[in-house]
Design a protein around this motif. Structure first.
Motif, PDB file in Angstrom:
ATOM      1  N   VAL A  35      -6.775  23.405 -13.630  1.00  0.00           N
ATOM      2  CA  VAL A  35      -6.692  24.836 -13.953  1.00  0.00           C
ATOM      3  C   VAL A  35      -5.239  25.255 -14.075  1.00  0.00           C
ATOM      4  N   ARG A  36      -4.932  25.880 -15.190  1.00  0.00           N
ATOM      5  CA  ARG A  36      -3.598  26.374 -15.473  1.00  0.00           C
ATOM      6  C   ARG A  36      -3.692  27.904 -15.602  1.00  0.00           C
ATOM      7  N   ASN A  41       5.322  36.202 -12.342  1.00  0.00           N
ATOM      8  CA  ASN A  41       6.122  35.706 -11.224  1.00  0.00           C
ATOM      9  C   ASN A  41       5.458  34.439 -10.698  1.00  0.00           C
ATOM     10  N   ALA A  42       5.522  33.401 -11.496  1.00  0.00           N
ATOM     11  CA  ALA A  42       4.780  32.173 -11.211  1.00  0.00           C
ATOM     12  C   ALA A  42       5.204  31.529  -9.897  1.00  0.00           C
ATOM     13  N   LYS A  43       6.475  31.548  -9.599  1.00  0.00           N
ATOM     14  CA  LYS A  43       6.948  30.886  -8.381  1.00  0.00           C
ATOM     15  C   LYS A  43       6.354  31.533  -7.134  1.00  0.00           C
ATOM     16  N   ASN A  49      -0.960  30.397  -3.810  1.00  0.00           N
ATOM     17  CA  ASN A  49      -2.149  29.693  -4.308  1.00  0.00           C
ATOM     18  C   ASN A  49      -1.713  28.443  -5.059  1.00  0.00           C
ATOM     19  N   PRO A  50      -1.437  27.361  -4.335  1.00  0.00           N
ATOM     20  CA  PRO A  50      -0.913  26.144  -4.968  1.00  0.00           C
ATOM     21  C   PRO A  50      -1.981  25.296  -5.662  1.00  0.00           C
ATOM     22  N   ARG A  55       2.131  28.942 -14.567  1.00  0.00           N
ATOM     23  CA  ARG A  55       3.213  28.887 -15.537  1.00  0.00           C
ATOM     24  C   ARG A  55       3.812  30.284 -15.713  1.00  0.00           C
ATOM     25  N   GLN A  56       5.121  30.338 -15.845  1.00  0.00           N
ATOM     26  CA  GLN A  56       5.819  31.608 -16.005  1.00  0.00           C
ATOM     27  C   GLN A  56       5.532  32.186 -17.387  1.00  0.00           C
ATOM     28  N   GLY A  57       5.177  33.460 -17.444  1.00  0.00           N
ATOM     29  CA  GLY A  57       4.949  34.079 -18.734  1.00  0.00           C
ATOM     30  C   GLY A  57       4.144  35.351 -18.626  1.00  0.00           C
ATOM     31  N   ASP A  58       3.869  35.945 -19.782  1.00  0.00           N
ATOM     32  CA  ASP A  58       3.190  37.235 -19.860  1.00  0.00           C
ATOM     33  C   ASP A  58       2.116  37.145 -20.942  1.00  0.00           C
ATOM     34  N   ALA A  59       0.927  37.647 -20.641  1.00  0.00           N
ATOM     35  CA  ALA A  59      -0.169  37.616 -21.615  1.00  0.00           C
ATOM     36  C   ALA A  59       0.125  38.468 -22.839  1.00  0.00           C
ATOM     37  N   MET A  60       1.122  39.369 -22.759  1.00  0.00           N
ATOM     38  CA  MET A  60       1.515  40.177 -23.910  1.00  0.00           C
ATOM     39  C   MET A  60       2.499  39.445 -24.817  1.00  0.00           C
TER      40      MET A  60
END
Length: 338
Positions: A35-36, A41-43, A49-50, A55-60
Protein backbone atom coordinates in the motif's frame (compact mmCIF):
# COMPACT_ATOMS: atom_id res chain seq x y z
CA UNK A 1 14.08 -8.44 -1.88
CA UNK A 2 12.17 -11.71 -1.87
CA UNK A 3 10.28 -13.05 -4.86
CA UNK A 4 7.05 -12.89 -2.81
CA UNK A 5 7.51 -9.17 -2.17
CA UNK A 6 8.26 -8.51 -5.83
CA UNK A 7 5.13 -10.39 -6.96
CA UNK A 8 2.76 -8.57 -4.62
CA UNK A 9 0.54 -5.99 -6.37
CA UNK A 10 0.77 -2.35 -5.30
CA UNK A 11 -2.17 -0.05 -4.64
CA UNK A 12 -2.13 3.72 -4.25
CA UNK A 13 -4.66 5.04 -1.75
CA UNK A 14 -5.49 8.73 -2.09
CA UNK A 15 -7.06 9.89 1.14
CA UNK A 16 -5.47 7.19 3.29
CA UNK A 17 -5.80 9.30 6.43
CA UNK A 18 -9.56 9.54 5.94
CA UNK A 19 -12.32 7.09 6.80
CA UNK A 20 -12.85 5.02 3.68
CA UNK A 21 -9.25 5.53 2.53
CA UNK A 22 -7.88 4.25 5.82
CA UNK A 23 -10.29 1.31 5.83
CA UNK A 24 -9.32 0.40 2.27
CA UNK A 25 -5.60 0.67 3.07
CA UNK A 26 -6.09 -1.84 5.88
CA UNK A 27 -8.13 -4.19 3.67
CA UNK A 28 -5.57 -4.06 0.87
CA UNK A 29 -2.67 -4.76 3.21
CA UNK A 30 -4.58 -7.68 4.70
CA UNK A 31 -5.13 -9.11 1.21
CA UNK A 32 -1.44 -9.01 0.31
CA UNK A 33 -1.12 -5.65 -1.42
CA UNK A 34 1.73 -3.26 -0.90
CA UNK A 35 0.00 0.00 0.00
CA UNK A 36 1.31 3.37 -1.09
CA UNK A 37 -0.18 6.74 -0.10
CA UNK A 38 0.30 10.41 -0.79
CA UNK A 39 0.59 12.99 1.98
CA UNK A 40 1.69 16.61 2.24
CA UNK A 41 3.79 15.73 5.28
CA UNK A 42 4.88 12.20 4.50
CA UNK A 43 7.71 12.04 7.02
CA UNK A 44 5.49 12.93 9.97
CA UNK A 45 2.63 10.62 9.01
CA UNK A 46 5.04 7.73 8.31
CA UNK A 47 6.31 7.97 11.87
CA UNK A 48 2.75 7.41 13.11
CA UNK A 49 1.79 4.75 10.56
CA UNK A 50 4.84 2.93 9.16
CA UNK A 51 2.79 0.11 7.60
CA UNK A 52 2.10 2.29 4.53
CA UNK A 53 4.65 3.51 1.98
CA UNK A 54 4.03 7.25 2.36
CA UNK A 55 5.12 9.52 -0.47
CA UNK A 56 5.46 13.29 -0.28
CA UNK A 57 2.94 15.14 -2.42
CA UNK A 58 -0.49 16.67 -2.86
CA UNK A 59 -3.57 15.20 -4.55
CA UNK A 60 -4.08 18.62 -6.20
CA UNK A 61 -0.76 18.25 -8.03
CA UNK A 62 -1.04 16.10 -11.15
CA UNK A 63 2.71 15.58 -11.27
CA UNK A 64 2.71 14.32 -7.67
CA UNK A 65 -0.15 11.89 -8.26
CA UNK A 66 1.24 10.56 -11.55
CA UNK A 67 4.69 10.08 -10.04
CA UNK A 68 3.34 8.33 -6.95
CA UNK A 69 1.18 6.01 -9.06
CA UNK A 70 4.10 4.60 -11.05
CA UNK A 71 3.96 0.80 -10.93
CA UNK A 72 0.60 0.49 -9.16
CA UNK A 73 -2.25 -1.65 -10.46
CA UNK A 74 -5.00 -0.01 -8.40
CA UNK A 75 -5.79 3.55 -7.31
CA UNK A 76 -8.31 4.07 -4.52
CA UNK A 77 -9.72 7.56 -4.97
CA UNK A 78 -10.98 8.31 -1.47
CA UNK A 79 -9.82 11.89 -1.15
CA UNK A 80 -12.37 14.62 -0.45
CA UNK A 81 -12.26 18.15 0.93
CA UNK A 82 -12.83 18.14 4.70
CA UNK A 83 -16.43 18.53 5.76
CA UNK A 84 -18.52 20.13 3.04
CA UNK A 85 -15.99 22.86 2.18
CA UNK A 86 -14.31 23.73 -1.13
CA UNK A 87 -16.01 21.09 -3.23
CA UNK A 88 -16.36 23.35 -6.27
CA UNK A 89 -12.64 24.20 -6.23
CA UNK A 90 -11.08 20.84 -5.35
CA UNK A 91 -13.16 17.80 -6.26
CA UNK A 92 -12.98 17.78 -10.05
CA UNK A 93 -9.27 18.69 -10.35
CA UNK A 94 -8.44 15.83 -7.97
CA UNK A 95 -10.35 13.25 -10.02
CA UNK A 96 -8.72 14.56 -13.21
CA UNK A 97 -5.31 13.98 -11.61
CA UNK A 98 -6.30 10.46 -10.59
CA UNK A 99 -7.51 9.67 -14.10
CA UNK A 100 -4.23 10.95 -15.57
CA UNK A 101 -2.27 8.79 -13.13
CA UNK A 102 -4.38 5.71 -13.89
CA UNK A 103 -3.81 6.17 -17.63
CA UNK A 104 -0.08 6.51 -17.16
CA UNK A 105 0.20 3.50 -14.85
CA UNK A 106 -2.41 1.28 -16.48
CA UNK A 107 -4.19 1.10 -13.13
CA UNK A 108 -7.82 0.53 -12.21
CA UNK A 109 -9.65 3.23 -10.22
CA UNK A 110 -11.99 2.29 -7.38
CA UNK A 111 -13.99 5.07 -5.73
CA UNK A 112 -16.73 5.39 -3.10
CA UNK A 113 -19.84 7.18 -4.33
CA UNK A 114 -22.76 8.87 -2.60
CA UNK A 115 -26.49 9.52 -2.96
CA UNK A 116 -25.80 13.20 -3.68
CA UNK A 117 -26.14 12.44 -7.41
CA UNK A 118 -29.88 12.05 -7.02
CA UNK A 119 -32.65 14.58 -6.49
CA UNK A 120 -35.96 13.91 -4.70
CA UNK A 121 -37.76 13.08 -7.92
CA UNK A 122 -35.79 9.81 -8.11
CA UNK A 123 -36.69 8.75 -4.55
CA UNK A 124 -37.56 6.53 -2.77
CA UNK A 125 -36.09 3.56 -4.67
CA UNK A 126 -32.77 4.05 -6.42
CA UNK A 127 -30.78 1.78 -8.67
CA UNK A 128 -27.57 2.47 -10.56
CA UNK A 129 -29.43 3.82 -13.61
CA UNK A 130 -31.93 6.06 -11.79
CA UNK A 131 -32.09 9.58 -13.29
CA UNK A 132 -29.41 11.84 -11.85
CA UNK A 133 -31.01 15.26 -11.45
CA UNK A 134 -29.38 16.67 -8.32
CA UNK A 135 -30.76 19.77 -6.65
CA UNK A 136 -27.53 20.77 -4.87
CA UNK A 137 -24.15 22.10 -5.93
CA UNK A 138 -22.39 19.10 -4.40
CA UNK A 139 -24.74 16.74 -6.20
CA UNK A 140 -23.95 18.34 -9.56
CA UNK A 141 -20.25 18.01 -8.81
CA UNK A 142 -20.67 14.31 -7.99
CA UNK A 143 -22.49 13.77 -11.29
CA UNK A 144 -19.72 15.56 -13.19
CA UNK A 145 -17.11 13.49 -11.34
CA UNK A 146 -18.73 10.20 -12.34
CA UNK A 147 -19.19 11.44 -15.91
CA UNK A 148 -15.45 12.04 -16.13
CA UNK A 149 -14.76 8.55 -14.86
CA UNK A 150 -17.20 7.06 -17.37
CA UNK A 151 -15.53 8.99 -20.18
CA UNK A 152 -12.15 7.76 -18.99
CA UNK A 153 -13.44 4.18 -19.09
CA UNK A 154 -14.23 4.56 -22.79
CA UNK A 155 -10.58 5.49 -23.21
CA UNK A 156 -9.29 2.38 -21.49
CA UNK A 157 -9.25 3.27 -17.78
CA UNK A 158 -11.00 0.59 -15.71
CA UNK A 159 -13.34 2.00 -13.04
CA UNK A 160 -15.34 0.67 -10.09
CA UNK A 161 -17.71 3.00 -8.21
CA UNK A 162 -19.47 1.87 -5.05
CA UNK A 163 -22.24 4.19 -3.90
CA UNK A 164 -23.24 4.07 -0.23
CA UNK A 165 -25.36 5.93 2.30
CA UNK A 166 -24.17 8.09 5.19
CA UNK A 167 -20.99 6.64 6.66
CA UNK A 168 -20.55 5.68 10.27
CA UNK A 169 -17.96 3.52 11.98
CA UNK A 170 -14.45 3.67 13.46
CA UNK A 171 -12.36 6.25 11.66
CA UNK A 172 -15.24 7.61 9.62
CA UNK A 173 -14.29 11.20 10.45
CA UNK A 174 -16.84 13.98 9.96
CA UNK A 175 -20.23 12.40 9.43
CA UNK A 176 -23.81 12.68 10.60
CA UNK A 177 -23.44 9.94 13.20
CA UNK A 178 -20.44 11.54 14.89
CA UNK A 179 -21.41 15.18 14.45
CA UNK A 180 -25.19 14.95 14.63
CA UNK A 181 -26.50 11.91 16.48
CA UNK A 182 -24.03 11.94 19.39
CA UNK A 183 -21.28 14.12 20.84
CA UNK A 184 -17.81 12.56 20.44
CA UNK A 185 -15.60 12.21 23.48
CA UNK A 186 -18.37 12.17 26.04
CA UNK A 187 -20.94 9.71 27.43
CA UNK A 188 -24.13 9.71 25.40
CA UNK A 189 -26.74 11.93 27.08
CA UNK A 190 -29.21 11.98 24.20
CA UNK A 191 -29.54 11.03 20.53
CA UNK A 192 -30.20 13.82 18.04
CA UNK A 193 -31.98 12.77 14.85
CA UNK A 194 -31.71 14.87 11.66
CA UNK A 195 -34.54 13.05 9.87
CA UNK A 196 -38.23 13.77 9.86
CA UNK A 197 -40.31 11.37 11.99
CA UNK A 198 -41.01 8.09 10.19
CA UNK A 199 -38.73 8.86 7.23
CA UNK A 200 -36.38 6.04 6.25
CA UNK A 201 -32.70 6.76 5.74
CA UNK A 202 -29.74 4.84 4.35
CA UNK A 203 -26.56 4.43 6.38
CA UNK A 204 -23.31 2.64 5.57
CA UNK A 205 -20.98 1.02 8.09
CA UNK A 206 -17.49 1.94 6.97
CA UNK A 207 -15.78 -1.47 7.38
CA UNK A 208 -18.59 -3.10 5.39
CA UNK A 209 -18.21 -0.63 2.52
CA UNK A 210 -14.46 -1.20 2.43
CA UNK A 211 -14.96 -4.97 2.38
CA UNK A 212 -17.49 -4.61 -0.43
CA UNK A 213 -15.03 -2.57 -2.48
CA UNK A 214 -12.27 -5.07 -1.77
CA UNK A 215 -14.39 -8.02 -2.90
CA UNK A 216 -15.29 -6.21 -6.12
CA UNK A 217 -11.61 -5.54 -6.80
CA UNK A 218 -10.94 -9.24 -6.31
CA UNK A 219 -13.64 -10.05 -8.89
CA UNK A 220 -12.61 -7.29 -11.28
CA UNK A 221 -12.11 -9.71 -14.18
CA UNK A 222 -15.89 -10.25 -14.21
CA UNK A 223 -16.75 -6.55 -14.39
CA UNK A 224 -17.28 -4.19 -17.32
CA UNK A 225 -14.76 -1.37 -17.85
CA UNK A 226 -17.08 1.06 -16.05
CA UNK A 227 -18.75 -0.77 -13.15
CA UNK A 228 -21.09 1.02 -10.77
CA UNK A 229 -22.79 -0.53 -7.76
CA UNK A 230 -25.14 0.42 -4.96
CA UNK A 231 -24.85 -0.95 -1.45
CA UNK A 232 -27.87 -1.41 0.76
CA UNK A 233 -25.89 -0.92 3.96
CA UNK A 234 -28.12 -0.18 6.92
CA UNK A 235 -31.59 0.95 5.93
CA UNK A 236 -33.25 2.67 8.88
CA UNK A 237 -36.85 2.17 7.82
CA UNK A 238 -38.48 4.57 10.31
CA UNK A 239 -35.52 6.78 11.20
CA UNK A 240 -35.34 5.35 14.72
CA UNK A 241 -33.34 2.14 14.33
CA UNK A 242 -29.91 3.68 14.90
CA UNK A 243 -31.23 5.60 17.88
CA UNK A 244 -32.56 2.39 19.42
CA UNK A 245 -29.25 0.65 18.75
CA UNK A 246 -27.45 3.49 20.52
CA UNK A 247 -29.81 3.08 23.48
CA UNK A 248 -28.96 -0.62 23.63
CA UNK A 249 -25.23 0.02 23.30
CA UNK A 250 -25.16 2.42 26.25
CA UNK A 251 -27.65 0.36 28.28
CA UNK A 252 -30.20 3.16 28.56
CA UNK A 253 -33.53 2.15 27.00
CA UNK A 254 -35.04 5.54 27.90
CA UNK A 255 -32.18 7.65 26.56
CA UNK A 256 -33.75 10.90 25.26
CA UNK A 257 -34.22 11.25 21.51
CA UNK A 258 -34.21 14.80 20.20
CA UNK A 259 -34.75 16.43 16.84
CA UNK A 260 -31.92 18.16 15.05
CA UNK A 261 -32.19 21.99 15.34
CA UNK A 262 -32.74 22.74 11.67
CA UNK A 263 -34.45 26.02 12.55
CA UNK A 264 -31.32 27.27 14.29
CA UNK A 265 -29.14 26.09 11.41
CA UNK A 266 -31.30 28.04 8.97
CA UNK A 267 -31.13 31.20 11.10
CA UNK A 268 -27.35 30.97 11.45
CA UNK A 269 -26.61 29.88 7.86
CA UNK A 270 -26.09 33.44 6.51
CA UNK A 271 -23.22 33.83 8.96
CA UNK A 272 -21.78 30.28 9.13
CA UNK A 273 -20.64 28.81 5.77
CA UNK A 274 -20.71 25.23 7.07
CA UNK A 275 -24.35 25.63 8.11
CA UNK A 276 -25.23 26.71 4.58
CA UNK A 277 -23.64 23.57 3.23
CA UNK A 278 -25.43 21.38 5.79
CA UNK A 279 -28.76 23.04 5.06
CA UNK A 280 -28.38 22.32 1.35
CA UNK A 281 -28.37 18.59 2.12
CA UNK A 282 -31.47 18.64 4.30
CA UNK A 283 -33.62 17.17 1.52
CA UNK A 284 -31.91 13.81 2.10
CA UNK A 285 -33.52 13.73 5.55
CA UNK A 286 -36.99 14.87 4.52
CA UNK A 287 -37.97 12.07 2.16
CA UNK A 288 -37.21 8.34 2.28
CA UNK A 289 -34.57 6.88 -0.01
CA UNK A 290 -33.23 3.39 -0.45
CA UNK A 291 -30.59 2.12 -2.83
CA UNK A 292 -31.09 -1.32 -4.34
CA UNK A 293 -28.10 -3.67 -4.17
CA UNK A 294 -29.44 -6.16 -6.73
CA UNK A 295 -26.55 -5.58 -9.13
CA UNK A 296 -24.04 -6.02 -6.32
CA UNK A 297 -25.63 -9.30 -5.25
CA UNK A 298 -25.35 -10.64 -8.80
CA UNK A 299 -21.56 -10.28 -8.53
CA UNK A 300 -20.85 -10.98 -4.85
CA UNK A 301 -23.78 -13.21 -3.90
CA UNK A 302 -24.12 -11.40 -0.56
CA UNK A 303 -23.28 -7.92 0.69
CA UNK A 304 -20.87 -7.73 3.64
CA UNK A 305 -22.92 -6.80 6.68
CA UNK A 306 -21.99 -6.30 10.33
CA UNK A 307 -24.90 -6.72 12.79
CA UNK A 308 -26.28 -3.29 13.65
CA UNK A 309 -25.74 -3.48 17.42
CA UNK A 310 -22.10 -4.47 16.95
CA UNK A 311 -21.54 -1.76 14.34
CA UNK A 312 -23.05 0.92 16.58
CA UNK A 313 -21.14 -0.25 19.64
CA UNK A 314 -17.83 -0.21 17.77
CA UNK A 315 -18.62 3.24 16.41
CA UNK A 316 -19.46 4.66 19.84
CA UNK A 317 -16.33 3.10 21.34
CA UNK A 318 -14.17 4.66 18.62
CA UNK A 319 -15.73 8.06 19.36
CA UNK A 320 -14.97 7.81 23.07
CA UNK A 321 -18.65 7.63 23.97
CA UNK A 322 -18.45 4.37 25.91
CA UNK A 323 -16.57 3.74 29.15
CA UNK A 324 -13.40 1.70 28.72
CA UNK A 325 -13.84 -1.88 29.92
CA UNK A 326 -12.37 -2.50 33.35
CA UNK A 327 -10.66 -5.74 34.27
CA UNK A 328 -11.59 -7.20 37.64
CA UNK A 329 -8.87 -7.22 40.28
CA UNK A 330 -6.91 -10.47 40.21
CA UNK A 331 -7.91 -11.18 36.59
CA UNK A 332 -5.16 -9.18 34.89
CA UNK A 333 -2.97 -11.13 32.48
CA UNK A 334 0.42 -12.21 33.82
CA UNK A 335 2.26 -9.64 31.67
CA UNK A 336 0.20 -6.84 33.17
CA UNK A 337 0.98 -7.97 36.73
CA UNK A 338 4.75 -8.06 36.21
Amino acid sequence: MTEDLISRPTALVLGATGGIGGAMAAKLAGRGYRVRALHRNAKAIAARNPTIDWRQGDAMSRADVVRTAEGVSLIVHAVNPPGYRDWARLVLPMIDNTIAAAKAAGARIVMPGTVYNFGPESFPDLDEESPQRPVTVKGKIRVALEERLEAAATGGVLVIIVRAGDFFGPGAGNNWFAQGLVKPGAPVKAVTLPGAPGVGHQWAYLPDVAETMMQLVERADRLPPFARFHTEGVFDADGLQLAEAIRRAVGQPRLPIRRFPWFFVRLASPFVPLFREVLEMRYLWQVPLRMSNRRLLEVLGAEPHTPLDLAVTETLASLGCLPKPKQAAGLLPETARA
